[in-house]
Design an enzyme around this catalytic site. Sequence first.
Site, PDB file in Angstrom:
ATOM      1  N   LYS A 206      -4.952 -22.009  41.938  1.00  0.00           N
ATOM      2  CA  LYS A 206      -4.390 -23.347  42.145  1.00  0.00           C
ATOM      3  C   LYS A 206      -4.197 -23.608  43.643  1.00  0.00           C
ATOM      4  O   LYS A 206      -4.565 -24.646  44.161  1.00  0.00           O
ATOM      5  CB  LYS A 206      -3.062 -23.437  41.389  1.00  0.00           C
ATOM      6  N   GLU A 212      -4.638 -11.654  46.751  1.00  0.00           N
ATOM      7  CA  GLU A 212      -5.485 -10.761  45.945  1.00  0.00           C
ATOM      8  C   GLU A 212      -6.747 -11.496  45.461  1.00  0.00           C
ATOM      9  O   GLU A 212      -7.845 -10.932  45.455  1.00  0.00           O
ATOM     10  CB  GLU A 212      -4.730 -10.115  44.778  1.00  0.00           C
ATOM     11  N   GLY A 267       0.857 -23.117  37.026  1.00  0.00           N
ATOM     12  CA  GLY A 267      -0.124 -22.043  36.854  1.00  0.00           C
ATOM     13  C   GLY A 267      -0.082 -21.431  35.461  1.00  0.00           C
ATOM     14  O   GLY A 267      -1.107 -21.250  34.811  1.00  0.00           O
ATOM     15  N   ARG A 268       1.124 -21.126  34.984  1.00  0.00           N
ATOM     16  CA  ARG A 268       1.223 -20.429  33.690  1.00  0.00           C
ATOM     17  C   ARG A 268       0.997 -21.347  32.499  1.00  0.00           C
ATOM     18  O   ARG A 268       1.018 -20.905  31.363  1.00  0.00           O
ATOM     19  CB  ARG A 268       2.559 -19.697  33.596  1.00  0.00           C
ATOM     20  N   GLU A 353       8.414 -15.782  33.856  1.00  0.00           N
ATOM     21  CA  GLU A 353       8.261 -16.466  35.139  1.00  0.00           C
ATOM     22  C   GLU A 353       8.936 -17.842  35.073  1.00  0.00           C
ATOM     23  O   GLU A 353       9.404 -18.369  36.074  1.00  0.00           O
ATOM     24  CB  GLU A 353       6.776 -16.610  35.497  1.00  0.00           C
ATOM     25  N   HIS A 384       3.528   3.299  16.201  1.00  0.00           N
ATOM     26  CA  HIS A 384       3.426   4.724  16.514  1.00  0.00           C
ATOM     27  C   HIS A 384       3.869   5.002  17.946  1.00  0.00           C
ATOM     28  O   HIS A 384       3.560   6.059  18.491  1.00  0.00           O
ATOM     29  CB  HIS A 384       1.988   5.195  16.284  1.00  0.00           C
ATOM     30  N   LYS A 512       5.062 -12.664  47.560  1.00  0.00           N
ATOM     31  CA  LYS A 512       3.788 -13.026  48.203  1.00  0.00           C
ATOM     32  C   LYS A 512       3.960 -13.012  49.722  1.00  0.00           C
ATOM     33  O   LYS A 512       3.152 -12.464  50.457  1.00  0.00           O
ATOM     34  CB  LYS A 512       3.315 -14.412  47.760  1.00  0.00           C
TER      35      LYS A 512
HETATM   36  O1  F6P Z   1       2.177 -15.097  39.642  1.00  0.00           O
HETATM   37  C1  F6P Z   1       2.729 -16.027  40.511  1.00  0.00           C
HETATM   38  C2  F6P Z   1       1.879 -17.198  40.672  1.00  0.00           C
HETATM   39  O2  F6P Z   1       2.451 -18.015  41.620  1.00  0.00           O
HETATM   40  C3  F6P Z   1       1.666 -17.908  39.352  1.00  0.00           C
HETATM   41  O3  F6P Z   1       2.585 -18.879  39.103  1.00  0.00           O
HETATM   42  C4  F6P Z   1       0.268 -18.368  39.489  1.00  0.00           C
HETATM   43  O4  F6P Z   1      -0.252 -18.625  38.244  1.00  0.00           O
HETATM   44  C5  F6P Z   1      -0.367 -17.201  40.183  1.00  0.00           C
HETATM   45  O5  F6P Z   1       0.600 -16.794  41.106  1.00  0.00           O
HETATM   46  C6  F6P Z   1      -1.673 -17.462  40.852  1.00  0.00           C
HETATM   47  O6  F6P Z   1      -1.571 -18.471  41.802  1.00  0.00           O
HETATM   48  P1  F6P Z   1      -2.849 -19.263  42.254  1.00  0.00           P
HETATM   49  O7  F6P Z   1      -3.440 -19.889  41.059  1.00  0.00           O
HETATM   50  O8  F6P Z   1      -2.362 -20.242  43.262  1.00  0.00           O
HETATM   51  O9  F6P Z   1      -3.790 -18.254  42.867  1.00  0.00           O
END
Ligand code: F6P
Length: 547
Positions: A206, A212, A267-268, A353, A384, A512
């Site tokens: 987003k 990463e 995002g979620r 989150e 199990h 972050k």
């Molecule tokens: O995990 C934290 C977060 O900020 C989420 O809310 C989001 O989905 C994810 O990082 C990835 O962020 P982006 O889509 O901006 O790379």
Amino acid sequence: MSCRSQLSSWQSLETLAEEMKNVHLKQLFSEDAQRFKHFSIQLPGLLFDYSKNLITVKEMNALQSLAQETELTAWRDKMFAGEKINFTENRAVLHVALRNRSCAPIYVNGEDVSQAIAAELSKMHAFVNKVRSGEWKGYTGRVITDVVSIGVGGSNLGPQMATEALQNYADETLRIHYISNADGVQISKVLKELNPASTLFVVSSKTFTTSETMANAKTAVAWLKSVAKDDTAIAKHFVAVSTNLKKTAEFGISSENVFTMWDWVGGRFSLWSAIGLPIALYLGFDAFIQLLEGAFEADEHFKNADLSENVPVIMALLSMWNTTFLGAKAQAILPYDQTMHMLPAYLQQAEMESNGKSVTFTGESVPYTTVPLLWGMTGINGQHAFYQYLHQGNTIIPADFIGSIKPVVEVNNHHEILMSNFFAQTEALMGGVTAEQVRQELSSKGQELSDIESLIQHKVHKGNRPTTSILLDKVDAKHLGKLIALYEHKIFCQGILLQICSFDQWGVELGKGLASKIQNELENDNVSAEHDSSTNGLISYFKNKRA
Ligand code: F6P
């Protein structure tokens, strides 16, 4: 805005919770032969049974009064109307707009966004068809055989969970791979098996700044360039999904290869947007639309059903009852369906989150327990592993059991074996095993009386552990869409009931920011004096050993 714990329904619930400490679920079942009927709801393709929770009509009425006193339905309507209910980020919360299958317009800042959503869906549709039909070619003219989705958190979990759940509906057109971790082990394993000439990367972020994801995307570009030797290949092998068109352009992805989303999609909650592109590529666009349709049905139910029959409202009220009032600290998610093995991880992000917070809308500390730690795994494997704790541990963990009537793959009597475990576990967690039952069982096996007495307390199961059962007709795109949307609305309701802003994630942002500073120290000679002695010690130890 008054503190939730001062509301009269809240105070009644505290009294009811105190009384409930002396009640056993078995007693509730024996007092009401119609308990299943009274506390279960059928939606098209889905049964929701909450009768194995420690509630009676009295508790449900008090919980519904709480929903009324907290103006839950007014908040719900504000969300659907595009009001900026994510007030810490000054944004609307409109993932529901992405799956609006009616013709009704949806407004954000006075502007109807349904046209823009429809345009993006058409763009996705055309692209998916081009790739799947072989019309889209790689830099050597080969068709695409493999799609690699690069993204993390909400830009990964939804698509990966859905493609895992629906993989039995995929044809042979494309293989799909996911890369989310900055750990080079993951990307190198994926790339080792692929041919750059027939691989398409979907970089989903987003913000297009998540380190990463950017690191993985750069490594993928370098991998392509190592054989293509020509920058023009990027246009044939990289597409992006983002709100940040400036950053996607800087990265080298041309605008026609960028699929947009909007700041009002968290995002979620974004799998319904172009973030779902990997799902559509893998399964075909029709399956993606089915997913949206299932979610839309859940939205309509949430919007229109009375509070007393509203599944997501009841899910949230039960979560609150079990956690805030009865003191549970954790909640298990237990899919009895291999295809849904990623559901616990997906819901973990969605709920924790969103609501893992401890200040109210107005920034005061919340004086009550909010949401539980959410975890789980497929039921049979869990049986199990950790079910011993669920049955006899000294804390109570409410659990959601999720299964299906018709398996995606029928093999002999496997589904009956699987589901008999589902039903047996919820029955045992509810009823337990009394000392008298243990005594009878052991003596019928001819065991010595003295041995029986020494074993009894070890074999007693107190039961009285709440479970909620959800049965889908089948795990297909439509039912999965419906299930996920019900959980999303549960999370929304939890936020309102608990007075928590569910749509930001400052805790994650903190991590972050800190990591990028330390990365600089790991890669350069500078060492900051700002850290505590432990962090400094760890950084120097790491750097010395790496040198
Ligand atoms: O995990 C934290 C977060 O900020 C989420 O809310 C989001 O989905 C994810 O990082 C990835 O962020 P982006 O889509 O901006 O790379």
